[in-house]
Structures are given as structure tokens and as C-alpha cells.
Design an enzyme around this catalytic site. Sequence first.
Site, PDB file in Angstrom:
ATOM      1  N   GLU A  90       0.826  -1.216   0.000  1.00 24.69           N
ATOM      2  CA  GLU A  90       0.000   0.000   0.000  1.00 24.69           C
ATOM      3  C   GLU A  90       0.859   1.265   0.000  1.00 24.69           C
ATOM      4  OE1 GLU A  90      -2.965  -0.127   3.094  1.00 24.69           O
ATOM      5  OE2 GLU A  90      -4.252  -1.388   1.865  1.00 24.69           O
ATOM      6  N   GLU A 105      -6.532  -7.559  -0.653  1.00 18.34           N
ATOM      7  CA  GLU A 105      -6.920  -7.497   0.758  1.00 18.34           C
ATOM      8  C   GLU A 105      -8.359  -7.052   0.883  1.00 18.34           C
ATOM      9  OE1 GLU A 105      -4.687  -4.988   3.335  1.00 18.34           O
ATOM     10  OE2 GLU A 105      -2.763  -5.608   2.528  1.00 18.34           O
TER      11      GLU A 105
HETATM   12  C1  GAL Z   1      -4.242  -2.431   5.021  1.00 15.37           C
HETATM   13  C2  GAL Z   1      -2.823  -2.969   5.133  1.00 15.37           C
HETATM   14  C3  GAL Z   1      -2.777  -4.287   5.870  1.00 15.37           C
HETATM   15  C4  GAL Z   1      -3.633  -4.235   7.109  1.00 15.37           C
HETATM   16  C5  GAL Z   1      -5.027  -3.834   6.722  1.00 15.37           C
HETATM   17  C6  GAL Z   1      -5.990  -3.795   7.874  1.00 15.37           C
HETATM   18  O1  GAL Z   1      -4.231  -1.069   4.834  1.00 15.37           O
HETATM   19  O2  GAL Z   1      -2.258  -3.132   3.869  1.00 15.37           O
HETATM   20  O3  GAL Z   1      -1.447  -4.565   6.201  1.00 15.37           O
HETATM   21  O4  GAL Z   1      -3.084  -3.334   8.015  1.00 15.37           O
HETATM   22  O5  GAL Z   1      -5.006  -2.566   6.150  1.00 15.37           O
HETATM   23  O6  GAL Z   1      -7.269  -3.414   7.464  1.00 15.37           O
END
Ligand code: GAL
Length: 665
Positions: free
Chosen positions: A145, A306
Site C-alpha cells: 500500500e 486485501e
Molecule cells: C491495510 C494494510 C494491511 C492491514 C489492513 C488492515 O491497509 O495493507 O497490512 O493493516 O489494512 O485493514
Amino acid sequence: MRGIGYGGDYNPEQWPESTWAEDVGLMAEAGVNLVTVGVFSWSRLQPAPGELSAGWLDRVLGLLAAAGIGVDLATGTASPPPWLAAEHPEILPVTADGRRLAPGARQHYCPSSPVFRAAAVDLAERMARRYAGHPALTMWHVSNEYGCHIPACYCQTSAAAFRDWLQARYGSLDELNDSWGGAVWSQVYTSWEQIQPPRTAPTYANPAQQLDFARFSSGELLSCFLAERAVLAAHSPGVPVTTNFMGLFRPVDQFRWAPELDVVSVDSYPDPADPESYLLSAMACDLTRSVARLAGTPGQPWVLMEQAPSAVNWRPVNAPKAPGQYRGLSLQAVARGSDAILSFQWRAAAAGAEKFHSGMLPHAGTDSRVWREVTGLGADLGRLAPVAGTPVRAPVALLHDWESWWGLELDSHPARLHLVELLGEFYRPLFEAGVTADFAHTEGDLTGYRLVVVPALYLVSDAGADNVRRFAAAGGTVLVSFFSGIVDPRDRIRLGGYPAPWQDLLGLRVEEFAPLPEGAVVRLDGAAGAGPASGTCRLWQDVIGLRGAEPVLRYASGHLAGQPAATRHPYGAGEACYLGTLPDRSTLRGLLAEACGRAGVEFRTDVPPGVEMVRRGDYRFVISHLDTPADIDLGGRSHDLLSAEHVGPRVVLGPRGVLVLGPLG
Ligand code: GAL
Ligand code: ZN
């Protein structure tokens, strides 16, 4: 990979080695075939400079390979280890008001720092050397990210890099002073050394300087990515490289980044407490699909890298996903072109900053709703293997451009406009009518679309302006909104009335803006017998002078009563519509329905709001995001891949039910 990928971030270093075998066994039970490993492992991989302590990772990857689970292997550079920040505090980022941020969280690095970049490339290279031929290695995952916490750095190193960037862009100080409007507020520079990043100042910093700094900062992050990618490509040619984007996230210009990726991936965290969260996630999917076309292998599907299996931990209040919501939003991504569905994270953490973030394997263990949904989705995705690799074709494009977004949301404008909200206003009625939309770059290829919507495209290049004109001339339908085509890429007004580059296209000239105060509503009346009969509008009013266009709606109250609010104008073989205000939702839906009708795009009015219909390849996805049953006309009988049953022509879809319809077999 064959079929649809399924899995999540796997952080085995947070757990005793004795749990790893259980992890892999449960992954097999859930149908997991792809996990991301090592995103935050730097301090474990490199306890001290100049080494790689990866025995533990060898063992993890060995277990995964033996179970046939592919690995999206991170370079591990997302969170520098404590020793790096201690030895080189100059890598720590500095805010616009001059504060150097401390280590102790994550992403604490200045993207322009040569020390940070060298350390990141060193780790990436050690990883690439060690794992280049590993049987589990499916894809490289660079950093994480980019820009999420630190989209820009204002330190001296960044300032010097910004000056170099400006010299390369403008060549001379005269050119820069002219472009930035240096004569305004006495800002004429007489040496490059005087130029700073737009740090906190008494009032608005120069807008062109802010715009250039946004370009520069996206570019500095991209340079970090490219430096790591170069060593990965050198040691493991042919292994695809990705980094996870964040959907409609302002700091990173995905149109510039995507051509440098082999696979485009996105992280999507719609708020389960928002009853329309499926709209924002659908937009993120469509945007990702659109930029994925620019990546290494054109037309390639993308990866949902994710999402949360249930609650996140970073909102003030973190609602869990409703039963069925994880499945519905996952299948939404598949419907919109994703070939892999991953979550953050595999096993919910027991310690640290994310211990209240949901995991696929929750604290409660396998006797839990979340685990049952996780295994259920794994089975569903197995049934959707025939969908993998098939394309999504959209008849409509929303024009989008990060540079215009940066420009639009600068201060000192007629009113504060928020692009994501505006995009949502235009996106919602299309979504509800089962019309799939891409996000096309202003200068991108528009052939193949029938309707192009241009929502508040504040900044447009000459080439972009021509592109839209050519699309209409060739028979396309264009719908342009207020505050589009206002400035050139230097953020200088295009003079001669607004929108200067499109007055001939639209058959009108806007003389003045009349934004409306918050809460103010103006009535609208139908004009030419065509279009909606009446309605209201808010946010903005253009003062429109007709030059060939026919009015479709007129303001019916306030200072501009009687004047045109929406218009239509034939242009070449096509047509250009204009909207000088933001109509209420049903009026806007009517205008879009009409534009679609005239453009030959099917616009359904019988789909209950909250039910999503998308076609991917030969398959039709029908996804209910509702808590109540929905009665739907499928137009015939078809075969549902998920239930393996024949359904239709009418079907009552239960709460959050999903159908994936293929030909009767
Ligand atoms: C994202 C990040 C992950 C985790 C996730 C939690 O922004 O890439 O590592 O922290 O959020 O929602
Ligand atoms: Zn910096």
C-alpha cells in the site's frame, strides 16, 4: 494459477512454529491456494544489516509448497526495522509542518531517501536471489500500500529531489514562474534553491506548486517500486510482480503506475456499517479492472489482494460484516474481473496493532461463523473455476484522471468538491440499472464505449479534450458535468468562458459559477419535453449561455430561474449532454437512463436497488446486498454455477443471495 485464487496475508512469524502445520492443514480445508507472505517481516528477515536470516521462511515456504499453496511473496520492505531508523534517522519522513515522524508504527520512511531505497533494494535482492526458483513462488509483492500512511515527505532530501524534478520538467525558472503564476502574491523565484515543497504556510500554498508536488510524490513512490522491481526481474525473470493499490486513493496515480506492474491488485475495505458500502467496493473493482488493462499483459484479470473477512480495527467503531457480506463482496470482485480473492489476514493476530482486526481464522477458532463463511466461500470459488480469465466488457466509461483529481480538490476554488462523492453520484444509477462502467483515462482509448460520462473533470490536456470530441464526432454519446475542462495541466484557466475546450462540442458557454451553500436546494423543470419533468438540484449551478444546445432542464427557483441547467447538443455522428448542476438522485437517474437509451446501452429499471447484475464472459452474476428477499426477473431459465440448479425465469433471491448464471448445460 488455475481457477480462482483464494487466501490471504499469512504472517507465520507472529506465531510459534508449532502452529504452522495446523495453518496449512486448515488452509487446505478452506480451499486456500494462494497466500501473501512476508509483508511485514523485515526485522525478522534482517536482524542486522548485510544479512538475510531466512531459515524460518524457508521452512514456511516448504510447508506451503508441499501443500500446493502458491505464495505471493513480499519483498518485506513495507516497514523498516528499528535498527535502520536508529542508525539513519534521516530516513524518517517529515510532515508539511516540519515534524519528523518517529518509528514505532509502520511505513516510516521518506520515499526520496537514498539510504532507505538502498536498504529496500538490498533486502529485495536478497529475497530474489534466495527464492527465485522456489516452487511456491507465484508472484512478487513489492512493499505494501504505497503512500497509505505517508503519501508525501517534506524533508530536505525530498525538497532537493523536488527541485531536480522541477528543473527536468520546466527547464528554466522563467518557465516555472510563468506556469505557476509567480506574479500572483509575489512568488517569482530567482534561484532554484528558493523553491520548497508546499509546506504549511500562512494561507493557501501556490496551487500549481501543490499540483506538481502531488505529481512528484506519486512519482517518488513509483521510483521506490521500480527500484525493487528491477532486482526482482533480474533474478526471477517471468515471475509476475505486483504491489497492492487502494482503489480510489488520491496520492497514487494508478494510470502511471499500472504499466509498470505485471498484475494489478487492490485492497478494499468498505465499511460494513454503511448500507451502500457495496457501491464503493464496486467502484474500486471497476477502477482496478480498468487500470489492469494497462499492466504488463493487457486484458489481464486482477487480484483482490486485501479485504476484511469481518471487522477492521481502524475505524472509530468497527462493525463486523453481516452474515453473507464477505461472500457477496468477494463474488462482486469476481463478477467485476478479479481472478483471486484474498483477505487480510489468515490468522487473526493475538498481539500488536491489529489484534482486533478480523482474520479468516478468528480468535474463536474454527467453531465460528467467520470460519464457516471462509470455508463456504472457498467451496464457492472452486465452483467458479470456469469464470477465471474471462473478460468484463463495459459499454460505459467514466473519465478519470488523478492529475485532475489533485487539481479539483485544491483549496481556493468556487466550492469544495469531493471527487469520490461525485463519481458515486454518477456511478450509483448505472450500478442500479445493471450497467457496467469502466474508468477510462482522459487520453485513453474510448473506442468500444457507447457512453462516456465526464464528472467534474477539472483539468484536461489538449489531447484529452480532443479525445472526448473525437469520441462524440464518431457517434458516441458524452455527458459532461459542471466544473469540467476548466484548467490545463499547469492549473492555468482555459480562457474564453467555460469549458473552453468543449464549447463547440456542447453548444454552450458557461459564463459564471454559482455554487450553492450547503443544504440549499433549487427546483428544476423539464424543458424540451424530453428528459425528466421536474426535480431539484444542489451543490452547484452554472450560468449557461446556449450556443446551439437545446435545454433539457431549467432552473425553476432562485436567481437563475428560467435559465438552462441541463442541455443536449448533436455533434458529428454523436451527441453531447451537459449538466450544470447536481440533480437529485432520481432526476440524475432519469438523465442517465435517457443518455443510455440514446446511446443504445441497456438500462434496466426493474432491478431492486441493492441488487447487482454484472456480466463476465458468458456468465451473469446476480448479487443481492440486501437483508431482505428480492424478486428478480432473469428473463429466462439458466444454470446457476453456485447451486448447480436450474433457475428462472423469476427467482426470489434470499438475503445476500448470489447467482452465477451460465448457459443451460
Ligand atoms: C491495510 C494494510 C494491511 C492491514 C489492513 C488492515 O491497509 O495493507 O497490512 O493493516 O489494512 O485493514
Ligand atoms: Zn523526505
